[in-house]
Design an enzyme around this catalytic site. Structure first.
Site, PDB file in Angstrom:
ATOM      1  N   GLY A  80     -31.331  41.108  55.138  1.00  0.00           N
ATOM      2  CA  GLY A  80     -30.019  40.498  54.931  1.00  0.00           C
ATOM      3  C   GLY A  80     -29.838  40.036  53.492  1.00  0.00           C
ATOM      4  N   ALA A 114     -28.334  44.139  49.481  1.00  0.00           N
ATOM      5  CA  ALA A 114     -28.360  45.551  49.895  1.00  0.00           C
ATOM      6  C   ALA A 114     -28.035  45.688  51.381  1.00  0.00           C
ATOM      7  CB  ALA A 114     -29.725  46.156  49.587  1.00  0.00           C
ATOM      8  N   LYS A 134     -16.543  41.380  33.283  1.00  0.00           N
ATOM      9  CA  LYS A 134     -17.553  41.841  32.323  1.00  0.00           C
ATOM     10  C   LYS A 134     -17.005  43.065  31.598  1.00  0.00           C
ATOM     11  CE  LYS A 134     -22.153  44.029  32.549  1.00  0.00           C
ATOM     12  NZ  LYS A 134     -23.324  44.282  33.410  1.00  0.00           N
ATOM     13  N   VAL A 143     -39.670  41.203  61.376  1.00  0.00           N
ATOM     14  CA  VAL A 143     -40.371  42.404  61.856  1.00  0.00           C
ATOM     15  C   VAL A 143     -41.843  42.291  61.487  1.00  0.00           C
ATOM     16  CG1 VAL A 143     -40.575  44.908  61.534  1.00  0.00           C
ATOM     17  CG2 VAL A 143     -38.303  43.834  61.671  1.00  0.00           C
TER      18      VAL A 143
HETATM   19  C1  FAD Z   1     -35.107  39.758  37.882  1.00  0.00           C
HETATM   20  C2  FAD Z   1     -34.085  40.606  38.578  1.00  0.00           C
HETATM   21  C3  FAD Z   1     -32.811  40.720  38.030  1.00  0.00           C
HETATM   22  C4  FAD Z   1     -31.843  41.526  38.644  1.00  0.00           C
HETATM   23  N1  FAD Z   1     -30.613  41.672  38.087  1.00  0.00           N
HETATM   24  C5  FAD Z   1     -29.727  42.517  38.639  1.00  0.00           C
HETATM   25  C6  FAD Z   1     -28.447  42.722  38.084  1.00  0.00           C
HETATM   26  O1  FAD Z   1     -28.080  42.127  37.085  1.00  0.00           O
HETATM   27  N2  FAD Z   1     -27.615  43.587  38.685  1.00  0.00           N
HETATM   28  C7  FAD Z   1     -27.961  44.265  39.810  1.00  0.00           C
HETATM   29  O2  FAD Z   1     -27.175  45.083  40.316  1.00  0.00           O
HETATM   30  N3  FAD Z   1     -29.147  44.040  40.394  1.00  0.00           N
HETATM   31  C8  FAD Z   1     -30.035  43.210  39.839  1.00  0.00           C
HETATM   32  N4  FAD Z   1     -31.221  43.006  40.440  1.00  0.00           N
HETATM   33  C9  FAD Z   1     -31.502  43.668  41.705  1.00  0.00           C
HETATM   34  C10 FAD Z   1     -30.807  42.926  42.834  1.00  0.00           C
HETATM   35  O3  FAD Z   1     -31.257  41.598  42.862  1.00  0.00           O
HETATM   36  C11 FAD Z   1     -31.124  43.604  44.164  1.00  0.00           C
HETATM   37  O4  FAD Z   1     -30.881  44.979  44.042  1.00  0.00           O
HETATM   38  C12 FAD Z   1     -30.237  43.073  45.237  1.00  0.00           C
HETATM   39  O5  FAD Z   1     -30.324  41.692  45.320  1.00  0.00           O
HETATM   40  C13 FAD Z   1     -30.595  43.669  46.567  1.00  0.00           C
HETATM   41  O6  FAD Z   1     -31.826  43.178  47.014  1.00  0.00           O
HETATM   42  P1  FAD Z   1     -32.302  43.604  48.462  1.00  0.00           P
HETATM   43  O7  FAD Z   1     -31.246  43.242  49.418  1.00  0.00           O
HETATM   44  O8  FAD Z   1     -32.741  45.026  48.405  1.00  0.00           O
HETATM   45  O9  FAD Z   1     -33.599  42.752  48.697  1.00  0.00           O
HETATM   46  P2  FAD Z   1     -33.791  41.181  49.001  1.00  0.00           P
HETATM   47  O10 FAD Z   1     -32.770  40.340  48.359  1.00  0.00           O
HETATM   48  O11 FAD Z   1     -35.227  40.899  48.674  1.00  0.00           O
HETATM   49  O12 FAD Z   1     -33.582  41.050  50.573  1.00  0.00           O
HETATM   50  C14 FAD Z   1     -34.577  41.439  51.477  1.00  0.00           C
HETATM   51  C15 FAD Z   1     -34.154  41.023  52.864  1.00  0.00           C
HETATM   52  O13 FAD Z   1     -35.064  41.587  53.789  1.00  0.00           O
HETATM   53  C16 FAD Z   1     -35.471  40.603  54.704  1.00  0.00           C
HETATM   54  N5  FAD Z   1     -36.803  40.960  55.169  1.00  0.00           N
HETATM   55  C17 FAD Z   1     -37.895  41.264  54.423  1.00  0.00           C
HETATM   56  N6  FAD Z   1     -38.928  41.530  55.222  1.00  0.00           N
HETATM   57  C18 FAD Z   1     -38.485  41.391  56.490  1.00  0.00           C
HETATM   58  C19 FAD Z   1     -39.079  41.520  57.769  1.00  0.00           C
HETATM   59  N7  FAD Z   1     -40.354  41.815  57.909  1.00  0.00           N
HETATM   60  N8  FAD Z   1     -38.314  41.290  58.872  1.00  0.00           N
HETATM   61  C20 FAD Z   1     -37.016  40.970  58.761  1.00  0.00           C
HETATM   62  N9  FAD Z   1     -36.392  40.840  57.580  1.00  0.00           N
HETATM   63  C21 FAD Z   1     -37.126  41.041  56.467  1.00  0.00           C
HETATM   64  C22 FAD Z   1     -35.430  39.300  53.928  1.00  0.00           C
HETATM   65  O14 FAD Z   1     -35.329  38.191  54.808  1.00  0.00           O
HETATM   66  C23 FAD Z   1     -34.157  39.521  53.123  1.00  0.00           C
HETATM   67  O15 FAD Z   1     -33.051  39.175  53.915  1.00  0.00           O
HETATM   68  C24 FAD Z   1     -32.178  42.192  39.852  1.00  0.00           C
HETATM   69  C25 FAD Z   1     -33.453  42.039  40.410  1.00  0.00           C
HETATM   70  C26 FAD Z   1     -34.401  41.273  39.783  1.00  0.00           C
HETATM   71  C27 FAD Z   1     -35.768  41.153  40.382  1.00  0.00           C
END
Ligand code: FAD
Length: 502
Positions: free
Chosen positions: A12, A15, A78, A185
């Site tokens: 959640g 992405a 931006k 999970v």
């Molecule tokens: C330093 C940094 C700067 C960034 N700057 C930018 C930017 O300027 N622009 C941009 O587009 N992107 C940027 N990003 C990337 C951006 O933060 C991510 O692409 C975006 O937040 C999506 O993350 P995510 O949802 O894939 O992962 P996360 O935010 O890590 O979410 C993971 C989810 O999975 C769940 N989860 C994990 N394991 C389990 C499990 N076993 N069971 C159930 N649930 C689970 C967690 O609870 C969480 O809800 C940056 C990233 C970093 C590290």
């Protein structure tokens, strides 16, 4: 009765909720049920506050106006990214990477010509800042929104609060019929190359026809599948950590409409202006500087007090080989991540989703073809990631800093992607660079304008000391007068944001 297809999104973060919204919208007339499962024990990454212009399409597709989502997410406009201190060559200490717009066509053509002349060793001048509307708007704290639309439309992107965006998208998805469950999970049960079910810590079993891995850097579902392979980009991009902090907005200063990505001693720092605060993050390589040193440098540069909290993050840089494997698709950090220099992560999320939606429905109805569709899809997404890698890597190769081993190594030791190496050699060898880019147009993420801005902005020219002819000076002056003259046709940033209902 037609069988319903169940889709389970695990994660959640931004992405997961972007996937839920786009899938729910695009598949609204299909027989697909969507559920998001997220853990209350595993936090989201909580950063990611800059976008590319592509995010506009996301909200347009979902029919969510800026007046609704921007105030809810403290979002700002931006116009592009300013890159100070990457280069030490006089006159090139800072440059602006704008989003190229139709309004820039004529002034842009002058820029390409002058950059080509500089490349040929002729006396000329070609800093992108002089030739596009965006840097002038950003410097004057204007929004990219014209008072009257055509012919003054400019492309633009956003800054936003990552946490607020996640909450906003979650609410939207739930209103649009997406189911939501809190579960962690624990195991991924795989059979015959596909996910059979997921076991949770609360001893539930989650079963779906299709799974979407949005578990962030853990890549928990994809990595359980046979043949999982991660292509590590770290030999090319050294940065693997970040330290961030936030400061309340200084209301005495105008609200800037650009990101700043300033080079520091062992990496670079973003400065992202939101409506009520400014976000800072030092992206660095832990092989060259410790966490403590990075934090000290960030505090010193931002003037943050010792009470202001810093957050440290690790980054896994690279991508999976198969974003879609068996009955699972990886979206977001689980599929890969390229450090945030050009703020491309959410664009890759969007692109992957849109491409997947285009293939998924035909794949469901054509068993044999599905594998081919999947292979073509994976190839396309890999090309997209590699295209971003090439462009981001260009910044490091072109740096001319001499103050640390990090910058020397980034320039000389980092593995150069083949396309980038060829592109630099074309640029340096004074051949037809535009033709070269056009020939490789397909599959390129970054446009001719972006490559020219990067190479010219970093001063990749054979001579810098030649006197600039008067006629060129006058041309630059004319372009500057033209762009400045158009600024008044846009609204001040602050004023534009204030027009949204509170
Ligand atoms: C330093 C940094 C700067 C960034 N700057 C930018 C930017 O300027 N622009 C941009 O587009 N992107 C940027 N990003 C990337 C951006 O933060 C991510 O692409 C975006 O937040 C999506 O993350 P995510 O949802 O894939 O992962 P996360 O935010 O890590 O979410 C993971 C989810 O999975 C769940 N989860 C994990 N394991 C389990 C499990 N076993 N069971 C159930 N649930 C689970 C967690 O609870 C969480 O809800 C940056 C990233 C970093 C590290």
């Amino acid at each position: 009765m037609e069988k319903r297809i169940s889709m389970l999104i695990v994660g959640g973060g931004t992405a997961g909720w972007m996937a839920a919204n786009l899938l729910a919208h695009r598949l609204r007339d299909s027989n697909v049920d969507i559920t998001v499962v997220e853990s209350d024990a595993i936090a989201t990454v909580g950063v990611g506050e800059g976008s590319t212009p592509y995010l506009k399409n996301f909200f347009r597709t979902l029919d969510i106006p800026e007046s609704e989502w921007m105030p809810a997410c403290q979002a700002t406009y931006k116009c592009g990214i300013r890159f100070p201190n990457w280069c030490k060559t006089p006159g090139f200490e800072s440059y602006f990477h704008p989003f190229f717009s139709p309004l820039d066509r004529e002034v842009g053509a002058e820029f390409f010509q002058l950059a080509d002349r500089c490349r040929m060793g002729e006396p000329a001048s070609a800093l992108p800042d002089h030739f596009f509307h965006a840097p002038y708007l950003a410097d004057a704290a204007m929004s990219p929104i014209p008072q009257r639309p055509l012919p003054f439309e400019l492309d633009y992107a956003y800054h936003f609060d990552a946490g607020l965006l996640g909450t906003f998208l979650k609410k939207k998805a739930i209103t649009r019929g997406v189911q939501h469950r809190i579960e962690t999970v624990s195991d991924v049960v795989v059979e015959g190359g596909e996910i059979k079910c997921l076991n949770t810590e609360s001893r539930c079993q989650l079963i779906a026809d299709f799974y979407i891995d949005c578990t962030g850097f853990r890549s928990q579902l994809l990595s359980a599948l046979p043949g999982y392979c991660f292509r590590d980009y770290s030999p090319t991009l050294f940065n693997n950590a970040a330290v961030t902090l936030q400061q309340p907005r200084d209301y005495a200063k105008p609200l800037v409409s650009a990101t700043e990505s300033a080079a520091l001693t062992n990496g670079w720092m973003w400065r992202i202006p939101l409506q009520q605060r400014t976000g800072f993050g030092y992206v660095y390589s832990a092989d060259f500087i410790s966490e403590d040193e990075a934090e000290r440098e960030l505090r010193a540069v931002t003037g943050a007090s010792s009470e202001q909290e810093c957050r440290h993050l690790k980054m896994r840089i690279g991508r999976v080989e198969e974003h879609w494997s068996g009955n699972c698709l990886g979206i977001g950090l689980s599929q890969g991540f390229i450090e945030p220099l050009e703020a491309t992560a959410l664009m890759l999320v969007q692109f992957t989703l849109e491409c997947f939606i285009g293939k998924f429905v035909p794949a469901c109805s054509s068993g044999a073809q599905a594998v081919e569709l999947q292979e073509g899809f994976n190839k396309r997404i890999n090309r997209m990631f590699d295209g971003v890698l090439e462009y981001v890597a260009g910044h490091y190769v072109l740096n001319s800093r001499t103050d640390s081993e990090y910058w020397r190594a980034a320039r000389e030791d980092a593995v150069r992607p083949a396309f980038l190496a060829e592109l630099l050699s074309r640029w340096d060898s004074r051949g037809d660079f535009s033709e070269f880019l056009a020939a490789h147009g397909e599959g390129q993420i970054y446009s001719r304008a972006s490559w020219y801005c990067l190479l010219a902005g970093m001063g990749r020219f054979p001579c810098h000391e030649l006197p600039i002819p008067q006629v060129t000076r006058e041309l630059i002056q004319d372009v500057s007068t033209f762009c400045r003259g158009n600024i008044g046709r846009f609204r001040p940033h602050e004023e534009q944001l204030a027009r949204f209902p509170g």
